[in-house]
Design a protein around this motif. Sequence first.
Motif, PDB file in Angstrom:
ATOM      1  N   LEU A   2      -2.297  -4.699  -4.351  1.00 48.68           N
ATOM      2  CA  LEU A   2      -1.192  -3.788  -4.684  1.00 48.68           C
ATOM      3  C   LEU A   2      -1.750  -2.425  -5.045  1.00 48.68           C
ATOM      4  CD1 LEU A   2       0.810  -6.216  -7.021  1.00 48.68           C
ATOM      5  CD2 LEU A   2       1.156  -5.839  -4.577  1.00 48.68           C
ATOM      6  N   ASP A   3      -1.370  -1.416  -4.276  1.00 45.17           N
ATOM      7  CA  ASP A   3      -1.867  -0.065  -4.526  1.00 45.17           C
ATOM      8  C   ASP A   3      -0.842   0.694  -5.368  1.00 45.17           C
ATOM      9  OD1 ASP A   3      -3.450   2.149  -4.451  1.00 45.17           O
ATOM     10  OD2 ASP A   3      -2.980   2.696  -2.385  1.00 45.17           O
ATOM     11  N   GLU A   4      -1.175   0.915  -6.615  1.00 44.59           N
ATOM     12  CA  GLU A   4      -0.330   1.671  -7.549  1.00 44.59           C
ATOM     13  C   GLU A   4       1.126   1.184  -7.583  1.00 44.59           C
ATOM     14  OE1 GLU A   4      -1.390   4.916  -9.064  1.00 44.59           O
ATOM     15  OE2 GLU A   4      -3.208   5.337  -7.916  1.00 44.59           O
ATOM     16  N   PRO A   5       1.346  -0.098  -7.854  1.00 47.36           N
ATOM     17  CA  PRO A   5       2.731  -0.597  -7.866  1.00 47.36           C
ATOM     18  C   PRO A   5       3.558  -0.020  -9.015  1.00 47.36           C
ATOM     19  CG  PRO A   5       1.256  -2.268  -8.723  1.00 47.36           C
ATOM     20  CD  PRO A   5       0.384  -1.144  -8.221  1.00 47.36           C
ATOM     21  N   ILE A  11       0.847  -1.192   0.000  1.00 49.18           N
ATOM     22  CA  ILE A  11       0.000   0.000   0.000  1.00 49.18           C
ATOM     23  C   ILE A  11       0.878   1.236   0.000  1.00 49.18           C
ATOM     24  CG2 ILE A  11      -1.692   1.322   1.387  1.00 49.18           C
ATOM     25  CD1 ILE A  11      -3.015  -1.064   0.220  1.00 49.18           C
ATOM     26  N   GLU A  12       0.607   2.131  -0.933  1.00 46.05           N
ATOM     27  CA  GLU A  12       1.363   3.366  -1.086  1.00 46.05           C
ATOM     28  C   GLU A  12       2.867   3.120  -1.196  1.00 46.05           C
ATOM     29  OE1 GLU A  12      -0.761   5.751   1.785  1.00 46.05           O
ATOM     30  OE2 GLU A  12      -2.327   6.093   0.306  1.00 46.05           O
ATOM     31  N   ASN A  13       3.693   3.679  -0.302  1.00 40.22           N
ATOM     32  CA  ASN A  13       5.146   3.580  -0.523  1.00 40.22           C
ATOM     33  C   ASN A  13       5.666   2.166  -0.309  1.00 40.22           C
ATOM     34  OD1 ASN A  13       5.307   6.330  -0.999  1.00 40.22           O
ATOM     35  ND2 ASN A  13       5.321   6.715   1.206  1.00 40.22           N
TER      36      ASN A  13
HETATM   37 MG   LIG Z   1      -4.209   6.068  -3.690  1.00 41.76          MG
END
Ligand SMILES: [Mg+2]
Length: 313
Positions: free
Chosen positions: A156-159, A84-86
């Motif tokens: 997966l958030d924005e991989p 998630i995120e970073n």
């Molecule tokens: Mg987002």
Amino acid sequence: MTYLVETDQLSKNYGDRAVVENLDLRVPAGSVYGFLGPNGSGKSTTMKMLLNLIQPSAGSINIMGQPMTRGTRRGLLGHIGSLIENPPGYSHLTGRENMAIVERLSDLSSLQIDRAIHAVKLEKQMDKKVKNYSLGMKQRLGIAMALAKEPSLLILDEPTNGLDPAGIDEIRGLLHDLSQAGVTVMVSSHLLGEIDKTATHLGILSNGRMIFQSSREELFASTIPNLLVRCSQPRKARELLAHSAGVQHSSEVQLTSTESGPAETVRISNMDDAGTAQAVATLVRQDIDVFDVRREEQNLEDLFRNLTHQGGL
Ligand SMILES: [Mg+2]
Ligand SMILES: Nc1ncnc2c1ncn2[C@@H]1O[C@H](COP(=O)(O)OP(=O)(O)OP(=O)(O)O)[C@@H](O)[C@H]1O
């Protein structure tokens, strides 16, 4: 169909602002589910609710057929890997040292760790400090950390965020391989092209609401591909067609060059078969020679534009 993730009217408010509204997510087992939507549409908020990182304001979550409750959530989260995120990981440690922490914390075997490293093709980078990794390597290490416990579901958030085209391609390939290996993958992006072709299913979010959800094939079948008409006098043809009875209000009639010939072609959006027949008749009546009439290959960007024209976004 079996759904690995199923939500019912899932909602999240911050103050009096609804950030996610009445979401009925359906993530089929074995799918690569592309969770798409512009910045701020609620993708991360939804994924965090699935992972129990934030509490829903209303609605329910089912994972692997079981309702997520206080009693079940620990067990269910054990089957979910996430990024998630970073990307996670301590930057002053090497990849191997980071994976060793995951091994200890989650009580895994060294075989599980090696398999995860192999899956993301990071074997040769394991003795480097993470601070010296490229962003793509950091993302892959993050995915390896999520994969090590052999989850059934990977969130997966924005991989692909911040990756160059080669990096994006690698992640796409990785998602495809994971899916082949039986892992269900839910992956978000605010950029359409990044998920195109990899996703088997799509959910499109706009302002916290789902404006489209189905298989990729159904999405493509539900919209009409652009019509390309190659003919003599393309400028005159464009004028005639723009005012022809068969062309809908929502259609656009443009001149375009295609790779199949140097001559200009007339491109018409949203034209059904009856309209096409009328258009060809109109051109022929005006002594314009029609050389070629065909449908353009659709891509996700065009479909998204169509959906948003229909009042989605
Ligand atoms: Mg987002
Ligand atoms: N803790 C919070 N408090 C108040 N508002 C929040 C909070 N977290 C998120 N929001 C708001 O909720 C909305 C949805 O945010 P979210 O991060 O889920 O969107 P997103 O689709 O992931 O966007 P992005 O593509 O930029 O990552 C945004 O308007 C955001 O400002």
